[in-house]
Scaffold this active site. Structure first.
Site, PDB file in Angstrom:
ATOM      1  N   ASP A  13     -60.954  -7.329 -26.342  1.00  0.00           N
ATOM      2  CA  ASP A  13     -59.523  -7.009 -26.395  1.00  0.00           C
ATOM      3  C   ASP A  13     -59.249  -5.512 -26.302  1.00  0.00           C
ATOM      4  O   ASP A  13     -58.273  -5.007 -26.860  1.00  0.00           O
ATOM      5  CB  ASP A  13     -58.874  -7.581 -27.681  1.00  0.00           C
ATOM      6  N   LYS A  16     -59.432  -4.383 -21.074  1.00  0.00           N
ATOM      7  CA  LYS A  16     -60.243  -4.315 -19.842  1.00  0.00           C
ATOM      8  C   LYS A  16     -59.495  -4.822 -18.636  1.00  0.00           C
ATOM      9  O   LYS A  16     -59.718  -4.360 -17.521  1.00  0.00           O
ATOM     10  CB  LYS A  16     -61.526  -5.155 -19.999  1.00  0.00           C
ATOM     11  N   GLY A  40     -59.315 -13.253 -22.240  1.00  0.00           N
ATOM     12  CA  GLY A  40     -57.916 -13.263 -21.824  1.00  0.00           C
ATOM     13  C   GLY A  40     -57.564 -11.904 -21.272  1.00  0.00           C
ATOM     14  O   GLY A  40     -57.775 -10.890 -21.933  1.00  0.00           O
ATOM     15  N   HIS A  41     -57.144 -11.859 -20.049  1.00  0.00           N
ATOM     16  CA  HIS A  41     -56.741 -10.596 -19.432  1.00  0.00           C
ATOM     17  C   HIS A  41     -55.256 -10.652 -19.138  1.00  0.00           C
ATOM     18  O   HIS A  41     -54.801 -11.570 -18.463  1.00  0.00           O
ATOM     19  CB  HIS A  41     -57.477 -10.381 -18.100  1.00  0.00           C
ATOM     20  N   GLN A 223     -65.095 -10.116 -23.189  1.00  0.00           N
ATOM     21  CA  GLN A 223     -65.421  -9.822 -24.591  1.00  0.00           C
ATOM     22  C   GLN A 223     -65.867  -8.357 -24.733  1.00  0.00           C
ATOM     23  O   GLN A 223     -65.337  -7.522 -24.018  1.00  0.00           O
ATOM     24  CB  GLN A 223     -66.484 -10.796 -25.151  1.00  0.00           C
ATOM     25  N   LEU A 331     -53.500   4.618 -26.520  1.00  0.00           N
ATOM     26  CA  LEU A 331     -53.317   5.831 -27.328  1.00  0.00           C
ATOM     27  C   LEU A 331     -51.889   5.884 -27.875  1.00  0.00           C
ATOM     28  O   LEU A 331     -51.654   6.365 -28.987  1.00  0.00           O
ATOM     29  CB  LEU A 331     -53.615   7.079 -26.479  1.00  0.00           C
TER      30      LEU A 331
HETATM   31  P1  IMP Z   1     -66.447 -17.926 -28.513  1.00  0.00           P
HETATM   32  O1  IMP Z   1     -66.704 -16.916 -27.465  1.00  0.00           O
HETATM   33  O2  IMP Z   1     -65.238 -18.764 -28.250  1.00  0.00           O
HETATM   34  O3  IMP Z   1     -67.669 -18.748 -28.825  1.00  0.00           O
HETATM   35  O4  IMP Z   1     -66.110 -17.139 -29.876  1.00  0.00           O
HETATM   36  C1  IMP Z   1     -67.108 -16.368 -30.544  1.00  0.00           C
HETATM   37  C2  IMP Z   1     -66.507 -15.081 -31.112  1.00  0.00           C
HETATM   38  O5  IMP Z   1     -66.117 -14.233 -30.034  1.00  0.00           O
HETATM   39  C3  IMP Z   1     -65.252 -15.286 -31.957  1.00  0.00           C
HETATM   40  O6  IMP Z   1     -65.214 -14.293 -32.960  1.00  0.00           O
HETATM   41  C4  IMP Z   1     -64.124 -15.028 -30.959  1.00  0.00           C
HETATM   42  O7  IMP Z   1     -62.947 -14.629 -31.601  1.00  0.00           O
HETATM   43  C5  IMP Z   1     -64.752 -13.912 -30.158  1.00  0.00           C
HETATM   44  N1  IMP Z   1     -64.192 -13.808 -28.794  1.00  0.00           N
HETATM   45  C6  IMP Z   1     -64.434 -14.599 -27.739  1.00  0.00           C
HETATM   46  N2  IMP Z   1     -63.774 -14.180 -26.652  1.00  0.00           N
HETATM   47  C7  IMP Z   1     -63.094 -13.082 -27.028  1.00  0.00           C
HETATM   48  C8  IMP Z   1     -62.253 -12.170 -26.340  1.00  0.00           C
HETATM   49  O8  IMP Z   1     -61.995 -12.266 -25.140  1.00  0.00           O
HETATM   50  N3  IMP Z   1     -61.737 -11.156 -27.080  1.00  0.00           N
HETATM   51  C9  IMP Z   1     -62.044 -10.989 -28.383  1.00  0.00           C
HETATM   52  N4  IMP Z   1     -62.842 -11.805 -29.064  1.00  0.00           N
HETATM   53  C10 IMP Z   1     -63.361 -12.838 -28.401  1.00  0.00           C
END
Ligand code: IMP
Length: 424
Positions: A13, A16, A40-41, A223, A331
């Site tokens: 988050d 990107k 999520g973008h 991620q 910022l």
């Molecule tokens: P999973 O990827 O759904 O298995 O989640 C595993 C961990 O990664 C959890 O803490 C999610 O909140 C985190 N996570 C997965 N995708 C994202 C993302 O795009 N942004 C932030 N955290 C993420």
């Protein structure tokens, strides 16, 4: 460019999407190399907001070939819905290329993600429940089903039958759920096959040929570094490698072709889901970051945990990714704070840490060692030149650069395409 990786230097988050959107303008290919629709973008174009989870941001530019490489796990239902959404809103997604080696997220993966989290109770990971972890688990267990399996109905049905027998035992006997029927899944997935077939390609070869032809390829990470299965805050991580090495593996190129590795970090830090977070703020300052920064998940809508920038973690991200540059986002969210803090170390008992602790226990019980810097009051959302930023904002960026040991070449001051300061 020519081969540039853009990845998250924090817990995801970082913004990107807007960075890859900015870089995609000059790219020939934009490649997603890991993760799935847990990402999520959000891309803001004028008054339009596009929320993408699987299709690479490059799809917004007609000259770009968007690629979903083999390191990604694909939920075909989500992918096709995203493509229809783009089409309806006037963006042509038909240039998308998909690796036949990418693994599929199946209905039992989504189910297992949900029931396993419930089973873990207070030890849950806080996953997005999209089936990401269970799909990667099957990939490693060699019971996964790949995109290419869709194109041989007999093989697909056979593989599904084998794996579903096992999954149904787990679902019914361990998690007390109803079993799933293979016939419905076969019908559903073979329908997707017809729609996906024209886009399936040898994406490693496609990228190889693009690079050999002197084209610019952008590798888009999902991620972030601290969610990396190997280098993140395990087990509170995702099940893939968002770090730079993951770009090579997930796209099917050797590490030597990667010329630039751009780390994206917010001017503060956030995480969703469980896990240690040394600089987390549970006070007004944290609430303000959430409110001003709009810190709610694009995929799940969850409120993100927020805190001051963690430079120990940023130095770690620099190391494990061999970052060549930093892009600092949001910022503007820090405007109006009297004092800005940033952690330069951690203290735990009589020990201090300037490097990310190798023993994860430390992350839970340490206190950040903060450097305090002056804040600024001015609205900086219209600033486009570094020199025009208020002095304290400039000093904050220079401080980050100095502490991280990597040049900060871009600073974003708002969500729109143009709200960015390009320094170098
Ligand atoms: P999973 O990827 O759904 O298995 O989640 C595993 C961990 O990664 C959890 O803490 C999610 O909140 C985190 N996570 C997965 N995708 C994202 C993302 O795009 N942004 C932030 N955290 C993420």
């Amino acid at each position: 460019m020519p081969a540039t990786v853009v990845l998250g230097a924090q817990w995801g988050d970082e913004g990107k999407g807007r960075v890859t959107d900015l870089f995609a303008r000059d790219a020939d290919c934009v490649v997603r190399y890991q993760g799935g629709n847990n990402a999520g973008h959000t891309i803001v174009v004028g008054s339009e907001r596009f929320a993408l989870s699987l299709v690479p941001s490059g799809v917004m530019y007609p000259g770009v070939t968007p690629v979903i490489a083999s390191g990604v796990v694909i939920d075909p239902q989500v992918l096709l819905a995203e493509m229809s959404m783009l089409e309806e809103r006037g963006v042509d997604p038909s240039r998308l290329r998909i690796s036949g080696n990418a693994h599929l997220i199946m209905p039992y993966h989504r189910k297992l993600d949900t029931v396993m989290e419930r089973y873990l109770g207070r030890n849950r990971i806080g996953t997005t429940k999209r089936g990401i972890g269970p799909a990667y688990t099957d990939k490693i267990a060699r019971t996964g089903i790949r995109v290419q399996d869709l194109f041989d109905p007999a093989i697909f049905a056979d593989k599904l039958e084998t794996v579903l027998t096992e999954k149904n035992k787990i679902l019914t006997r361990v998690y007390n759920q109803l079993p799933m029927k293979s016939s419905g899944i076969v019908d559903e997935y073979l329908r997707y096959a017809d729609q996906l077939l024209p886009m399936v390609d040898d994406t490693s070869l496609l990228i190889w040929e693009a690079l050999a032809g002197g084209k610019d390829v952008l590798f888009e990470g999902a991620q972030g570094t601290l969610l990396d299965i190997d280098h993140g805050t395990y087990p509170f991580v995702t099940s893939s490698n968002p770090t730079a090495g993951g770009a090579a593996i997930g796209a099917g190129v050797g590490p030597k072709v990667l010329d630039r590795v751009v780390g994206v970090a917010k001017a503060y830090i956030s995480r969703v889901g469980s896990g240690p977070f040394p600089t987390e703020l549970q006070d007004e300052a944290g609430d303000r970051m959430v409110d001003v920064g709009g810190e709610y998940g694009t995929v799940t809508g969850r409120r993100r945990r927020c805190g001051w920038l963690d430079l120990v973690a940023l130095r770690y991200a620099r190391r494990v990714n061999s970052l060549t540059e930093l892009f600092i986002t949001k910022l503007d969210v820090l405007s109006g704070f009297d004092t800005i803090r940033a952690a330069t170390g951690y203290r735990s008992g009589s020990d201090t840490y300037s490097e990310f602790p190798r023993q994860q226990r430390v992350l839970y019980n340490c206190s950040p060692v903060y450097e305090e810097l002056d804040g600024w009051d001015e609205d900086i959302t219209d600033t486009r030149r570094f020199e025009d930023l208020p002095g304290p904002a400039r000093r904050y960026i220079e401080f980050i650069e100095d502490q991280a040991g990597v040049p900060v070449n871009w600073v974003s001051v708002g969500p729109e395409r143009g709200q960015v300061i390009i320094r170098r």
